[in-house]
Design an enzyme around this catalytic site. Structure first.
Site, short mmCIF file in Angstrom:
data_model
loop_
_atom_site.label_atom_id
_atom_site.label_comp_id
_atom_site.label_asym_id
_atom_site.label_seq_id
_atom_site.Cartn_x
_atom_site.Cartn_y
_atom_site.Cartn_z
N HIS A 69 5.77 18.33 -28.63
CA HIS A 69 4.60 17.45 -28.51
C HIS A 69 4.01 17.09 -29.88
O HIS A 69 3.27 16.12 -30.00
CB HIS A 69 3.54 18.07 -27.59
CG HIS A 69 2.73 19.17 -28.19
ND1 HIS A 69 2.98 20.51 -27.95
CD2 HIS A 69 1.66 19.14 -29.01
CE1 HIS A 69 2.10 21.24 -28.60
NE2 HIS A 69 1.28 20.44 -29.25
N ASP A 115 9.04 22.48 -24.56
CA ASP A 115 8.23 22.03 -25.70
C ASP A 115 8.76 22.64 -26.99
O ASP A 115 8.19 23.59 -27.56
CB ASP A 115 6.76 22.40 -25.46
CG ASP A 115 5.82 21.72 -26.45
OD1 ASP A 115 6.26 20.79 -27.14
OD2 ASP A 115 4.65 22.13 -26.49
#
Length: 257
Positions: A69, A115
């Protein structure tokens, strides 16, 4: 635990995943203390044209491990890292980023599974006392409950602040039981096998805005990547970390490390 920009509020609703407006991709050290880069020589500041945005860890002279992210909305040509300094805004060594690869299963859009990402530096780092790689766990290597761990970063030091700490901070955490972690986030977000929780036992502390992508260090290895959480240092809601051992083969495939 935040994209390479200021905190944004996201609301996602789906059949199996509900993320409240306070569940955020942001990381900051709350309740921490100043850290010496000599003890955390793997720590880097990932920066864009505005300065520090995320943390990362050195895994090779040419590769940095971070959160996927952290790369959202950021062209590779705008990214650089600062290594070897206590401070995010001075000292150490600067290297520009020539390539960035997020996990192919990471979708963002409020769902923070997978992630993880790696950055390829344009020029390799030169290792020394304040610049060294961190060791990684074996594939599927377990993490024992209550294992002491340390996380470092330049994130903000209060939930209300939007100003990053210029000096590296650290906090001591413990790994939480996976079932307990799932129960705490039930109704808010799914805790997948590629995530785990870590938090303080008694004091109010957490990683949060600006610490995203940094390493959770335990037993000489990077076991986690700062990913997301419900607010920061919220009672009964520990920070959520990407489980590095689940991605060991992926990292090897992308970097050779």
């Amino acid at each position: 635990m935040i994209p390479l920009k200021l905190f944004c509020v996201v609301v996602i609703l789906s059949a199996n995943f509900i993320l409240s407006a306070k569940a955020s991709l942001d990381g900051r050290i709350i309740g921490g203390s100043p850290a010496d880069i000599h003890y955390f020589p793997y720590q880097v500041s990932i920066q864009n044209n505005k300065g520090h945005q995320c943390g990362g860890s050195i895994i090779h002279k040419s590769f940095i491990l971070t959160a996927a992210h952290c790369l959202e909305g950021e062209p590779v040509k705008s990214l650089k890292i600062r290594a070897g300094s206590h401070f995010s805004n001075k000292g150490g060594t600067i290297r520009h980023v020539c390539g960035a690869t997020s996990h192919q299963n990471y979708t963002g859009k409020g769902y923070y599974d997978y992630d993880i990402a790696v950055l390829k530096l344009c020029n390799p780092l030169i290792f020394g006392d304040t610049i060294l790689p961190i060791a990684l766990p074996e594939f599927n290597e377990p993490i024992d409950v209550s294992t002491p761990a340390t996380v470092t970063g330049w994130g903000t030091t209060t939930q209300e602040s939007s100003v990053f700490s210029p000096r590296l901070q650290k906090i001591s955490l413990v790994v939480h039981d996976q079932n307990t972690c799932r129960k705490k986030y039930k109704g808010l977000a799914e805790i997948t096998p590629r995530m785990f929780c870590a938090g303080c036992q008694k004091a109010v502390c957490d990683s949060c805005y600006g610490d995203s992508g940094g390493a959770l260090f335990a037993k000489g290895k990077q076991v986690g990547i700062v990913s997301w959480g419900y607010g920061c240092a919220e009672k009964n809601y520990p920070g959520v970390y990407s489980r590095v051992a689940k991605f060991r083969k992926w990292v090897k495939n992308k970097t050779g490390v």
